[in-house]
Design a protein around this motif. Structure first.
Motif, PDB file in Angstrom:
ATOM      1  N   ASP A   1       0.820  -1.205   0.000  1.00  0.00           N
ATOM      2  CA  ASP A   1       0.000   0.000   0.000  1.00  0.00           C
ATOM      3  C   ASP A   1       0.862   1.266   0.000  1.00  0.00           C
ATOM      4  O   ASP A   1       0.561   2.233  -0.707  1.00  0.00           O
ATOM      5  N   MET A   2       1.940   1.264   0.763  1.00  0.00           N
ATOM      6  CA  MET A   2       2.848   2.414   0.791  1.00  0.00           C
ATOM      7  C   MET A   2       3.430   2.660  -0.599  1.00  0.00           C
ATOM      8  O   MET A   2       3.535   3.803  -1.049  1.00  0.00           O
ATOM      9  N   TYR A   3       3.808   1.585  -1.287  1.00  0.00           N
ATOM     10  CA  TYR A   3       4.367   1.724  -2.632  1.00  0.00           C
ATOM     11  C   TYR A   3       3.314   2.243  -3.608  1.00  0.00           C
ATOM     12  O   TYR A   3       3.593   3.140  -4.408  1.00  0.00           O
ATOM     13  N   GLU A   4       2.111   1.714  -3.524  1.00  0.00           N
ATOM     14  CA  GLU A   4       1.048   2.176  -4.422  1.00  0.00           C
ATOM     15  C   GLU A   4       0.713   3.646  -4.187  1.00  0.00           C
ATOM     16  O   GLU A   4       0.484   4.396  -5.135  1.00  0.00           O
ATOM     17  N   LYS A   5       0.721   4.090  -2.944  1.00  0.00           N
ATOM     18  CA  LYS A   5       0.495   5.511  -2.646  1.00  0.00           C
ATOM     19  C   LYS A   5       1.636   6.362  -3.191  1.00  0.00           C
ATOM     20  O   LYS A   5       1.413   7.473  -3.689  1.00  0.00           O
ATOM     21  N   HIS A   6       2.853   5.848  -3.107  1.00  0.00           N
ATOM     22  CA  HIS A   6       4.013   6.540  -3.672  1.00  0.00           C
ATOM     23  C   HIS A   6       3.849   6.703  -5.180  1.00  0.00           C
ATOM     24  O   HIS A   6       4.090   7.789  -5.728  1.00  0.00           O
ATOM     25  N   LEU A   7       3.406   5.638  -5.860  1.00  0.00           N
ATOM     26  CA  LEU A   7       3.189   5.708  -7.305  1.00  0.00           C
ATOM     27  C   LEU A   7       2.090   6.708  -7.659  1.00  0.00           C
ATOM     28  O   LEU A   7       2.213   7.460  -8.634  1.00  0.00           O
ATOM     29  N   LYS A   8       1.012   6.716  -6.892  1.00  0.00           N
ATOM     30  CA  LYS A   8      -0.084   7.660  -7.155  1.00  0.00           C
ATOM     31  C   LYS A   8       0.370   9.096  -6.957  1.00  0.00           C
ATOM     32  O   LYS A   8      -0.057   9.996  -7.687  1.00  0.00           O
ATOM     33  N   LYS A   9       1.244   9.312  -6.003  1.00  0.00           N
ATOM     34  CA  LYS A   9       1.787  10.653  -5.768  1.00  0.00           C
ATOM     35  C   LYS A   9       2.655  11.097  -6.944  1.00  0.00           C
ATOM     36  O   LYS A   9       2.626  12.256  -7.342  1.00  0.00           O
ATOM     37  N   LEU A  10       3.399  10.162  -7.512  1.00  0.00           N
ATOM     38  CA  LEU A  10       4.256  10.460  -8.662  1.00  0.00           C
ATOM     39  C   LEU A  10       3.457  10.611  -9.960  1.00  0.00           C
ATOM     40  O   LEU A  10       3.903  11.282 -10.891  1.00  0.00           O
ATOM     41  N   ASN A  11       2.295   9.961 -10.033  1.00  0.00           N
ATOM     42  CA  ASN A  11       1.471   9.936 -11.246  1.00  0.00           C
ATOM     43  C   ASN A  11       0.020  10.301 -10.907  1.00  0.00           C
ATOM     44  O   ASN A  11      -0.881   9.468 -11.062  1.00  0.00           O
TER      45      ASN A  11
END
Length: 99
Positions: A34-44
Motif C-alpha cells: 500500500d505504501m508503494y502504491e500511494k508513492h506511485l499515485k503521488k508520482l502519477n
C-alpha cells in the motif's frame, strides 16, 4: 499470525521515520504494498490505473533508507527482520492474494 511492528523511514531526514503495529504480519506486508502504491499515485496523480512489477516494488523497498519488521515469537519476544525477508514475504503475500 503473530503481532508485528513495521518500522520505516522514507527519506534521510529523521522526521520521515515512523512505525505501525499490526495484529497479523500479513497486514504489515499489505501495508508495504500500500505504501508503494500511494508513492506511485503521488508520482502519477493524473493516472487512473497504475501497473507495476514485483521488481519495481523491490526497488522501492531497497530505496527506503530504513525498513524493518519485528515479529512476535511464541515466548512473547520480538524477532527482527530486514529487507530481504520482507521482500520474500511480500511476494508470498501477493501470490496468496492472487489465488
Amino acid at each position: 499470525m503473530p503481532h508485528s511492528i513495521l518500522m520505516f523511514q522514507f527519506s534521510k531526514g529523521v522526521q520521515s521515520r515512523g512505525w505501525e503495529e499490526f495484529k497479523h504480519q500479513n497486514q504489515a506486508y499489505d501495508r508495504i504494498t500500500d505504501m508503494y502504491e500511494k508513492h506511485l499515485k503521488k508520482l502519477n496523480p493524473d493516472q487512473l490505473e497504475i501497473e507495476y512489477t514485483v521488481t519495481n516494488l523491490y526497488r522501492y523497498i531497497d530505496s527506503l533508507p530504513d525498513l524493518g519488521l519485528f515479529i512476535q515469537t511464541g515466548d512473547g519476544t520480538y524477532k527482527p527482520f530486514g529487507k530481504a525477508f520482507i521482500k520474500k514475504e511480500v511476494l508470498r503475500r501477493i501470490k496468496e492474494e492472487a489465488d
